[in-house]
Design a protein around this motif. Structure first.
Motif, PDB file in Angstrom:
ATOM      1  N   LYS A  35       0.819  -1.215   0.000  1.00 12.05           N
ATOM      2  CA  LYS A  35       0.000   0.000   0.000  1.00 12.05           C
ATOM      3  C   LYS A  35       0.849   1.260   0.000  1.00 12.05           C
ATOM      4  CE  LYS A  35      -3.929  -2.229   2.240  1.00 12.05           C
ATOM      5  NZ  LYS A  35      -4.725  -2.306   3.468  1.00 12.05           N
ATOM      6  N   GLU A  57       1.640  -6.570  -4.039  1.00 15.85           N
ATOM      7  CA  GLU A  57       1.249  -7.483  -2.957  1.00 15.85           C
ATOM      8  C   GLU A  57       1.720  -8.902  -3.264  1.00 15.85           C
ATOM      9  OE1 GLU A  57      -0.535  -8.507   0.739  1.00 15.85           O
ATOM     10  OE2 GLU A  57      -0.074  -6.542  -0.097  1.00 15.85           O
ATOM     11  N   ASP A  71     -10.476 -12.117  -0.676  1.00 13.93           N
ATOM     12  CA  ASP A  71     -10.527 -11.157   0.434  1.00 13.93           C
ATOM     13  C   ASP A  71      -9.420 -10.116   0.308  1.00 13.93           C
ATOM     14  OD1 ASP A  71     -12.750 -12.320   1.573  1.00 13.93           O
ATOM     15  OD2 ASP A  71     -11.619 -13.456   3.075  1.00 13.93           O
ATOM     16  N   LYS A  72      -8.209 -10.567  -0.041  1.00 11.82           N
ATOM     17  CA  LYS A  72      -7.082  -9.648  -0.191  1.00 11.82           C
ATOM     18  C   LYS A  72      -7.332  -8.715  -1.374  1.00 11.82           C
ATOM     19  CE  LYS A  72      -3.847  -9.103   1.832  1.00 11.82           C
ATOM     20  NZ  LYS A  72      -3.539  -8.043   2.860  1.00 11.82           N
ATOM     21  N   LYS A  74     -10.196  -7.753  -2.519  1.00  6.03           N
ATOM     22  CA  LYS A  74     -11.239  -6.815  -2.103  1.00  6.03           C
ATOM     23  C   LYS A  74     -10.636  -5.708  -1.228  1.00  6.03           C
ATOM     24  CE  LYS A  74     -15.645  -6.480   0.230  1.00  6.03           C
ATOM     25  NZ  LYS A  74     -16.352  -6.869   1.407  1.00  6.03           N
ATOM     26  N   GLU A  75      -9.795  -6.092  -0.274  1.00  5.35           N
ATOM     27  CA  GLU A  75      -9.150  -5.120   0.610  1.00  5.35           C
ATOM     28  C   GLU A  75      -8.308  -4.125  -0.205  1.00  5.35           C
ATOM     29  OE1 GLU A  75      -5.239  -5.066   3.419  1.00  5.35           O
ATOM     30  OE2 GLU A  75      -6.453  -6.887   3.507  1.00  5.35           O
ATOM     31  N   LEU A  76      -7.535  -4.636  -1.148  1.00  3.40           N
ATOM     32  CA  LEU A  76      -6.684  -3.768  -1.963  1.00  3.40           C
ATOM     33  C   LEU A  76      -7.503  -2.876  -2.886  1.00  3.40           C
ATOM     34  CD1 LEU A  76      -3.856  -6.330  -2.817  1.00  3.40           C
ATOM     35  CD2 LEU A  76      -3.768  -4.473  -1.124  1.00  3.40           C
ATOM     36  N   GLU A  78     -10.523  -1.727  -2.252  1.00  4.73           N
ATOM     37  CA  GLU A  78     -11.086  -0.680  -1.399  1.00  4.73           C
ATOM     38  C   GLU A  78     -10.044   0.397  -1.109  1.00  4.73           C
ATOM     39  OE1 GLU A  78     -12.619  -2.810   1.990  1.00  4.73           O
ATOM     40  OE2 GLU A  78     -14.382  -3.509   0.878  1.00  4.73           O
ATOM     41  N   PHE A  79      -8.796  -0.024  -0.884  1.00  2.00           N
ATOM     42  CA  PHE A  79      -7.726   0.934  -0.632  1.00  2.00           C
ATOM     43  C   PHE A  79      -7.491   1.798  -1.880  1.00  2.00           C
ATOM     44  CE2 PHE A  79      -3.181   1.990  -0.887  1.00  2.00           C
ATOM     45  CZ  PHE A  79      -3.066   2.749   0.262  1.00  2.00           C
TER      46      PHE A  79
END
Length: 85
Positions: A35, A57, A71-72, A74-76, A78-79
């Protein structure tokens, strides 16, 4: 210090961009995390996209970026979306 191109997903072009923003080794990329590295890239290269974040990543975890968990991803995403605001 290890060369960035020794990492999974990191080619010469990505290495050039990372080096230009002060990330010149695998150790530095791992220390910063995907990130933080992505934010540095985004400031210098506004056209970098979500795939670049996935690539970083994946490189840090030594896996193909398209093998990241949902899940990862999705998290990335969103970031990345948050940075666009």
């Amino acid at each position: 210090m290890s060369e960035l191109t020794s990492m999974m997903n990191i080619g010469k072009e990505m290495e050039r961009k990372l080096t230009a923003v002060g990330i010149d080794s695998t150790e530095k990329l791992i220390e910063l995390g995907s990130k933080e590295a992505f934010m540095k890239l985004k400031q210098a290269y506004p056209n970098v996209c979500l795939v670049h974040l996935y690539t970083l990543e994946g490189a840090i975890h030594n896996i193909e970026y398209n093998c990241l968990s949902e899940d990862k991803k999705k998290e990335l995403k969103e970031f990345s979306d948050f940075l666009k605001k």
